[in-house]
Write a protein that holds these residues in place. Structure first.
Motif, short mmCIF file in Angstrom:
data_model
loop_
_atom_site.label_atom_id
_atom_site.label_comp_id
_atom_site.label_asym_id
_atom_site.label_seq_id
_atom_site.Cartn_x
_atom_site.Cartn_y
_atom_site.Cartn_z
N HIS A 36 -18.85 22.07 -49.56
CA HIS A 36 -17.53 22.22 -48.96
C HIS A 36 -17.36 23.63 -48.39
O HIS A 36 -16.78 23.81 -47.32
CB HIS A 36 -16.44 21.91 -49.99
CG HIS A 36 -16.32 20.45 -50.29
ND1 HIS A 36 -17.24 19.79 -51.04
CD2 HIS A 36 -15.40 19.54 -49.92
CE1 HIS A 36 -16.89 18.52 -51.14
NE2 HIS A 36 -15.78 18.34 -50.47
N THR B 56 -7.19 18.27 -38.13
CA THR B 56 -7.72 17.77 -39.40
C THR B 56 -8.90 16.84 -39.13
O THR B 56 -8.82 15.97 -38.26
CB THR B 56 -6.63 17.01 -40.17
OG1 THR B 56 -5.53 17.89 -40.39
CG2 THR B 56 -7.14 16.51 -41.50
N ASP C 109 -11.92 14.45 -41.20
CA ASP C 109 -12.43 13.86 -42.43
C ASP C 109 -13.95 13.77 -42.32
O ASP C 109 -14.47 13.06 -41.47
CB ASP C 109 -11.84 12.47 -42.67
CG ASP C 109 -10.37 12.53 -43.02
OD1 ASP C 109 -9.99 13.44 -43.77
OD2 ASP C 109 -9.60 11.68 -42.55
N ASN D 97 -14.77 14.80 -47.73
CA ASN D 97 -14.10 16.08 -47.62
C ASN D 97 -13.09 16.06 -46.47
O ASN D 97 -13.26 15.36 -45.49
CB ASN D 97 -15.12 17.19 -47.38
CG ASN D 97 -14.51 18.56 -47.42
OD1 ASN D 97 -13.41 18.74 -47.94
ND2 ASN D 97 -15.20 19.54 -46.90
N LYS D 98 -12.05 16.85 -46.63
CA LYS D 98 -11.04 17.00 -45.59
C LYS D 98 -11.08 18.45 -45.11
O LYS D 98 -10.95 19.37 -45.91
CB LYS D 98 -9.67 16.67 -46.17
CG LYS D 98 -8.57 16.68 -45.18
CD LYS D 98 -7.29 16.24 -45.86
CE LYS D 98 -6.16 16.23 -44.86
NZ LYS D 98 -4.92 15.84 -45.49
N ASP E 189 -9.47 21.31 -42.45
CA ASP E 189 -8.35 21.67 -41.58
C ASP E 189 -8.71 22.92 -40.82
O ASP E 189 -9.19 23.90 -41.41
CB ASP E 189 -7.08 21.93 -42.41
CG ASP E 189 -6.60 20.69 -43.12
OD1 ASP E 189 -6.65 19.61 -42.51
OD2 ASP E 189 -6.16 20.80 -44.28
N LEU F 136 -5.99 18.92 -49.96
CA LEU F 136 -5.57 17.52 -49.83
C LEU F 136 -4.14 17.36 -49.32
O LEU F 136 -3.82 16.39 -48.67
CB LEU F 136 -5.73 16.81 -51.18
CG LEU F 136 -7.15 16.83 -51.75
CD1 LEU F 136 -7.17 16.18 -53.12
CD2 LEU F 136 -8.11 16.15 -50.81
N GLN G 194 -2.40 19.91 -47.53
CA GLN G 194 -2.21 20.86 -46.43
C GLN G 194 -1.14 21.91 -46.73
O GLN G 194 -0.39 22.31 -45.85
CB GLN G 194 -1.86 20.12 -45.13
CG GLN G 194 -3.01 19.31 -44.59
CD GLN G 194 -2.69 18.65 -43.28
OE1 GLN G 194 -1.55 18.35 -42.99
NE2 GLN G 194 -3.70 18.42 -42.49
N GLU H 10 -7.32 19.83 -56.57
CA GLU H 10 -8.20 20.14 -55.45
C GLU H 10 -9.38 21.00 -55.94
O GLU H 10 -9.39 22.22 -55.82
CB GLU H 10 -7.43 20.90 -54.37
CG GLU H 10 -6.29 20.11 -53.79
CD GLU H 10 -5.38 20.91 -52.89
OE1 GLU H 10 -4.68 20.28 -52.10
OE2 GLU H 10 -5.36 22.16 -52.98
#
Length: 176
Positions: free
Chosen positions: A46, A85, A87, A91-92, A94, A130, A132, A140
């Motif tokens: 990540h 954003t 995906d 993982n997300k 931003d 998760l 924002q 998280e």
């Protein structure tokens, strides 16, 4: 009595119990070690994604010629309220990309187009956020933030020229 002491009956049971005892100690320790290794691997993944995203965004901005930088920033503006954003697998990511003036205030598109003088480009990538809120919360585990800034002296096609004698001069890029 001598015959009972020389008998091997029950020694297999003792050996099996000792093996079970050793496994009972080693298996939980091995599982804990493996779990920490797995979590560390995901955390590093990540972090790499956030760093790669912010570096890529900064490189894209820096590759623009001086006249196109303001246009690029007005089209690709991702504020704290409206990030880009993505995906990526589980993982997300931003991406925040905006411009600040010398006092640290965010400039709107209109303000940037009419701004003269220096400005700071802020590019920030956050992985694992998760909700924002740009903060690490207890739910998280892989939150990571990577922020890059660039001080720019080009605005509206003007460049700041510093002469050898120390004098500075703003000039249109075309005239330069």
């Amino acid at each position: 009595m001598y015959r009972i002491l020389k008998s091997n009956n029950g020694s297999t049971l003792v050996i099996v119990l000792m093996v079970i005892m050793v496994l009972g100690i080693l298996v939980p320790a091995g599982y804990s070690w493996y779990n920490k290794l797995f979590l560390n691997e995901n955390r590093i993944l990540h972090q790499k994604q956030a760093v790669n995203l912010s570096v890529s965004a900064m490189e894209t901005f820096k590759r623009q010629d001086n006249l196109s930088k303001v246009e690029y920033l007005t089209k690709n503006r991702y504020t704290l309220d409206n990030p880009l954003t993505m995906d990526v697998s589980d993982n997300k990511l931003d991406l925040y990309q905006y411009v600040e003036d010398s006092e640290g205030n965010q400039l709107t598109r209109e303000q940037l187009e009419n701004h003269t003088g220096g400005y700071t480009v802020v590019i920030k990538a956050i992985a694992g956020d998760l909700n924002q809120d740009q903060k690490k919360n207890s739910n998280e585990p892989y939150f990571y933030e990577h922020k890059m800034t660039s001080e720019e002296t080009v605005a509206n096609g003007e460049v700041l020229i510093e002469k050898r004698d120390g004098e500075t001069l703003w000039m249109l890029f075309q005239d330069f």
